[in-house]
Design an enzyme around this catalytic site. Structure first.
Site, mmCIF file in Angstrom:
data_model
loop_
_atom_site.group_PDB
_atom_site.id
_atom_site.type_symbol
_atom_site.label_atom_id
_atom_site.label_comp_id
_atom_site.label_asym_id
_atom_site.label_seq_id
_atom_site.Cartn_x
_atom_site.Cartn_y
_atom_site.Cartn_z
ATOM 1 N N ASN A 8 0.863 -1.186 0.000
ATOM 2 C CA ASN A 8 0.000 0.000 0.000
ATOM 3 C C ASN A 8 0.899 1.235 0.000
ATOM 4 O OD1 ASN A 8 -1.403 2.279 1.058
ATOM 5 N ND2 ASN A 8 -3.029 0.947 1.777
ATOM 6 N N HIS A 11 0.848 6.305 1.586
ATOM 7 C CA HIS A 11 1.573 7.294 2.390
ATOM 8 C C HIS A 11 2.631 8.064 1.603
ATOM 9 C CE1 HIS A 11 -0.726 6.529 5.796
ATOM 10 N NE2 HIS A 11 -0.166 5.401 6.166
ATOM 11 N N HIS A 51 -5.636 3.592 -2.256
ATOM 12 C CA HIS A 51 -6.946 3.938 -1.690
ATOM 13 C C HIS A 51 -7.251 5.390 -2.034
ATOM 14 C CE1 HIS A 51 -9.534 4.106 2.277
ATOM 15 N NE2 HIS A 51 -10.244 4.347 1.193
ATOM 16 N N ARG A 53 -9.572 8.020 -1.212
ATOM 17 C CA ARG A 53 -10.607 8.286 -0.209
ATOM 18 C C ARG A 53 -11.561 9.370 -0.693
ATOM 19 N NH1 ARG A 53 -9.790 7.127 5.347
ATOM 20 N NH2 ARG A 53 -11.113 8.950 5.640
ATOM 21 N N ARG A 57 -7.454 12.618 0.875
ATOM 22 C CA ARG A 57 -6.372 13.108 1.746
ATOM 23 C C ARG A 57 -4.998 12.624 1.308
ATOM 24 N NH1 ARG A 57 -7.454 9.872 7.283
ATOM 25 N NH2 ARG A 57 -9.272 11.209 7.204
ATOM 26 N N GLU A 78 -8.569 0.177 -3.188
ATOM 27 C CA GLU A 78 -9.300 0.180 -1.917
ATOM 28 C C GLU A 78 -10.320 1.305 -1.986
ATOM 29 O OE1 GLU A 78 -6.486 -0.340 1.392
ATOM 30 O OE2 GLU A 78 -7.931 0.870 2.511
ATOM 31 N N THR A 109 -8.261 3.450 8.033
ATOM 32 C CA THR A 109 -9.438 2.585 8.092
ATOM 33 C C THR A 109 -9.459 1.909 9.458
ATOM 34 O OG1 THR A 109 -9.070 2.207 5.759
ATOM 35 C CG2 THR A 109 -10.673 0.805 6.833
ATOM 36 N N GLU A 159 -10.520 -9.655 3.259
ATOM 37 C CA GLU A 159 -9.259 -9.260 3.884
ATOM 38 C C GLU A 159 -9.552 -9.131 5.372
ATOM 39 O OE1 GLU A 159 -6.929 -6.103 2.093
ATOM 40 O OE2 GLU A 159 -6.189 -5.498 4.068
ATOM 41 N N HIS A 198 -3.463 -4.558 7.828
ATOM 42 C CA HIS A 198 -3.591 -3.416 8.737
ATOM 43 C C HIS A 198 -2.694 -3.587 9.948
ATOM 44 C CE1 HIS A 198 -5.143 0.162 10.616
ATOM 45 N NE2 HIS A 198 -5.753 0.432 9.482
HETATM 46 N N1 PXP Z 1 -5.640 -3.109 4.226
HETATM 47 C C1 PXP Z 1 -6.597 -2.169 4.333
HETATM 48 C C2 PXP Z 1 -7.978 -2.521 3.918
HETATM 49 C C3 PXP Z 1 -6.300 -0.873 4.796
HETATM 50 O O1 PXP Z 1 -7.273 0.047 4.914
HETATM 51 C C4 PXP Z 1 -4.973 -0.562 5.126
HETATM 52 C C5 PXP Z 1 -4.614 0.810 5.579
HETATM 53 O O2 PXP Z 1 -4.866 1.718 4.567
HETATM 54 C C6 PXP Z 1 -4.000 -1.576 4.975
HETATM 55 C C7 PXP Z 1 -4.372 -2.841 4.553
HETATM 56 C C8 PXP Z 1 -2.573 -1.324 5.268
HETATM 57 O O3 PXP Z 1 -2.422 -1.044 6.624
HETATM 58 P P1 PXP Z 1 -1.035 -0.516 7.162
HETATM 59 O O4 PXP Z 1 -0.775 0.780 6.455
HETATM 60 O O5 PXP Z 1 -1.270 -0.363 8.622
HETATM 61 O O6 PXP Z 1 -0.003 -1.555 6.809
#
Ligand code: PXP
Length: 250
Positions: A8, A11, A51, A53, A57, A78, A109, A159, A198
């Site tokens: 992901n 960031h 993602h 949103r 953001r 996402e 999330t 997931e 997550h």
């Molecule tokens: N999976 C989902 C559905 C998420 O919303 C997120 C966070 O955006 C992640 C995985 C990744 O989580 P993390 O950034 O804490 O590794």
């Protein structure tokens, strides 16, 4: 089948938006999510997660479309269950869509999608996306009722939300791991592909690897954080090498 890693990269866009929220497409806007996508690919990412949103953001629509067009990796989009995001998904045509709950104030999330409470809107979204050729995943808490609702909604994948597990103090960690394992076994028995994500990091991954039937992990924050020191290609490579210890699943 080895355990796959979806990276992901939201960031990277979070950092860009900190300076260029007014002009994310400016010629000098940095860092670039597209470059990050290629760096993650070089480190062995099996797919990318983006993602977009409702509040925009971090990732912008243009980021998702550019990554989709230029990066030869499967894309996991996402998304919140909204008409706006369904419209974007149909045009973006990602390989996968992961439906998540989204509220304005949350930092990330926070809980899983409540498929039981939002059954008909979730089922409708699964149908729309499936008809568009997109394989759908539902981001749910490790709760057997949610797994059953995901099956009834017609989703081929879930997931499992590992946030409670990741936040648990060591004394409660094994209980959370057991909840995830039970949900994974239940989902696998029902024919679902089981992913998880997550809050997974380089330390707690050891416990994650004890959960049965996992096909893919989606990890963002910890990989991006380590990338500040090692570069993204190396931080992805390190996570992949830890994941290689996952036993072959029956
Ligand atoms: N999976 C989902 C559905 C998420 O919303 C997120 C966070 O955006 C992640 C995985 C990744 O989580 P993390 O950034 O804490 O590794």
């Amino acid at each position: 089948m080895p355990l796959l890693l979806g990276v992901n990269i939201d960031h990277i866009a979070t950092l860009r938006q900190a300076r260029y929220a007014h002009a994310p497409e400016a010629h000098n806007a940095e860092p670039s999510p597209l470059e990050a996508a290629f760096d993650a690919m070089a480190g062995g990412a099996d797919s990318l997660t983006v993602h977009v949103r409702g509040d925009r953001r971090h990732m912008q629509d243009a980021d998702a479309f550019r990554i989709r067009a230029e990066v030869p990796l499967p894309l996991n989009f996402e998304m919140g269950v909204t008409p706006e995001m369904l419209d974007i998904a149909r045009r973006l045509k990602p390989d996968f869509a992961c439906l998540v709950p989204e509220t304005r104030q949350e930092i990330t999330t926070e809980g899983g999608l409540d498929v039981v409470a939002r059954f008909s809107s979730t089922k409708d979204a699964v149908t729309v996306l499936t008809d568009a050729g997109i394989r759908v995943s539902l981001f749910i808490d490790p709760d057997l009722r949610q797994v059953d609702a995901a099956v009834a909604a017609g989703a081929p994948m879930i997931e499992l939300h590992t946030g409670c597990f990741a936040n648990a103090l060591p004394a409660a960690r094994s209980e959370e791991t057991a909840r995830l394992a039970a949900a994974a076994a239940h989902a696998h028995a029902a024919g679902l592909q089981v992913n998880a994500g997550h809050g997974i990091n380089y330390t707690n991954i050891a416990d994650v690897l004890t959960i049965p039937h996992l096909a893919e992990l989606n990890i963002g924050h910890s990989i991006i954080a380590l990338a500040l020191r090692t570069g993204l290609t190396e931080s992805v490579r390190r996570m992949k090498s830890l994941m290689a210890a996952y036993p072959e699943q029956p």
